[in-house]
Design an enzyme around this catalytic site. Structure first.
Site, PDB file in Angstrom:
ATOM      1  N   GLY A  10       0.800  -1.223   0.000  1.00  0.00           N
ATOM      2  CA  GLY A  10       0.000   0.000   0.000  1.00  0.00           C
ATOM      3  C   GLY A  10       0.827   1.264   0.000  1.00  0.00           C
ATOM      4  N   SER A  12       1.217   3.607  -2.518  1.00  0.00           N
ATOM      5  CA  SER A  12       0.928   4.618  -3.544  1.00  0.00           C
ATOM      6  C   SER A  12       0.801   6.011  -2.948  1.00  0.00           C
ATOM      7  CB  SER A  12      -0.349   4.268  -4.312  1.00  0.00           C
ATOM      8  OG  SER A  12      -1.471   4.261  -3.440  1.00  0.00           O
ATOM      9  N   SER A  13       0.474   6.111  -1.650  1.00  0.00           N
ATOM     10  CA  SER A  13       0.282   7.419  -1.018  1.00  0.00           C
ATOM     11  C   SER A  13       0.355   7.248   0.491  1.00  0.00           C
ATOM     12  CB  SER A  13      -1.075   8.021  -1.407  1.00  0.00           C
ATOM     13  OG  SER A  13      -2.138   7.197  -0.943  1.00  0.00           O
ATOM     14  N   GLY A  16       2.076   4.560   3.705  1.00  0.00           N
ATOM     15  CA  GLY A  16       2.876   3.573   2.986  1.00  0.00           C
ATOM     16  C   GLY A  16       3.972   4.208   2.159  1.00  0.00           C
ATOM     17  N   SER A 138      -4.855   0.896  13.376  1.00  0.00           N
ATOM     18  CA  SER A 138      -5.531   2.179  13.545  1.00  0.00           C
ATOM     19  C   SER A 138      -5.925   2.297  15.003  1.00  0.00           C
ATOM     20  CB  SER A 138      -6.789   2.232  12.668  1.00  0.00           C
ATOM     21  OG  SER A 138      -7.613   3.341  12.987  1.00  0.00           O
ATOM     22  N   TYR A 151     -15.155  -1.192   9.296  1.00  0.00           N
ATOM     23  CA  TYR A 151     -13.730  -0.860   9.303  1.00  0.00           C
ATOM     24  C   TYR A 151     -13.108  -1.191  10.657  1.00  0.00           C
ATOM     25  CZ  TYR A 151      -9.463   1.950   9.110  1.00  0.00           C
ATOM     26  OH  TYR A 151      -8.163   2.359   9.153  1.00  0.00           O
TER      27      TYR A 151
END
Length: 280
Positions: A10, A12-13, A16, A138, A151
């Protein structure tokens, strides 16, 4: 090659991306993976600006064949895998009456089973290296939050799984840690594809509660969010420190927030707090 090798999902942004760059800066040979390598532009730009090299590869955590190919490719090219950072995840907003069970299964597939897919494929190699298995969870993996049932359930599951796995993994030399961010100024929230007005209009009897929750949450992200680099720093700590903690929060706010739950034997403190988020 003498450099230790870490695979991060993960990238891409957000956390991560920042963790991949920071790990490379710390001397790790960093395999930065993402589901769609066509979205690697920001990652490559950040690496170039930091003067580090990343090995960018495709990996879809929900696809066991993709996971196996990525892990096998790392072993073929480097002969070792010393650490994994499970960072890939997907946000979700919804509540019991207003979403399908299929929606909840999709959330679990990415945020829970995706972590298991990667961890299972990597574990034989982490055993050989006496390595580290790090999962970004989280504060929502500790405290259940309104309209985040699915979530939080996935993150609770990850925390429970890793807490249970930790002593077993330690018996074969693998250190397990979870990293718990609070609000982080990333693309994560945007990636939910949230249209606030449409969500409220469709919420039926929960409209007022959802409006109150969204007002509170948007304010938190605008005014109190960490930067991705700040949230990624504890990930690198988990990679590099001798004997890192199992549970690592990314900020003082996250420590205080999760501490509410860990001291709350009857649940009254948590529900007293979260009831206020929905205007009660």
């Amino acid at each position: 090659m003498s450099s230790k090798v870490v695979l991060i999902t993960g990238t891409s942004s957000g956390i991560g991306l920042a963790a991949a760059v920071a790990a490379a800066q710390a001397g790790w040979r960093t395999v930065a993976t993402l589901r769609d390598t066509g979205r690697a532009g920001a990652l490559r730009k950040a690496a170039a600006e930091a003067g580090v090299e990343l090995d960018v590869r495709q990996l879809d955590v929900t696809d066991e064949s993709s996971v196996a190919a990525a892990v096998d490719g790392v072993i073929a090219d480097y002969g070792r895998l010393d650490a994994v950072v499970n960072n890939a995840g997907a946000g979700h907003l919804g509540t019991l009456e207003n979403e399908s069970v299929a929606d909840v299964r999709d959330v679990m597939e990415v945020n829970f089973f995706g972590v298991l897919n990667v961890s299972k494929a990597a574990m034989p190699h982490l055993r050989s290296a006496e390595g580290r298995l790090i999962t970004v969870t989280s504060v929502g993996g500790v405290i259940g939050q309104p309209f985040n049932e699915a979530y939080c359930a996935a993150k609770f599951a990850v925390e429970g799984y890793m807490e249970s796995l930790a002593p077993v993994a330690a018996s074969v030399g693998v250190t397990v840690s979870v990293v718990e961010p609070g609000a982080v100024a990333t693309e994560f929230v945007n990636n939910i594809g949230l249209d606030v007005e449409s969500e409220v209009a469709a919420a039926g009897p929960y409209a007022d509660a959802l409006r109150a929750y969204l007002d509170r949450t948007v304010s938190q992200f605008l005014n109190g969010a960490q930067t991705p680099a700040e949230a990624a720093a504890p990930v690198v700590t988990a990679l590099t420190d001798d004997g890192p903690a199992f549970r690592i929060q990314t900020s003082e706010w996250a420590r205080g927030f999760t501490g509410t739950k860990l001291l709350d034997l009857d649940g009254s403190a948590v529900l007293g707090m979260t009831n206020g988020w929905v205007g009660r």
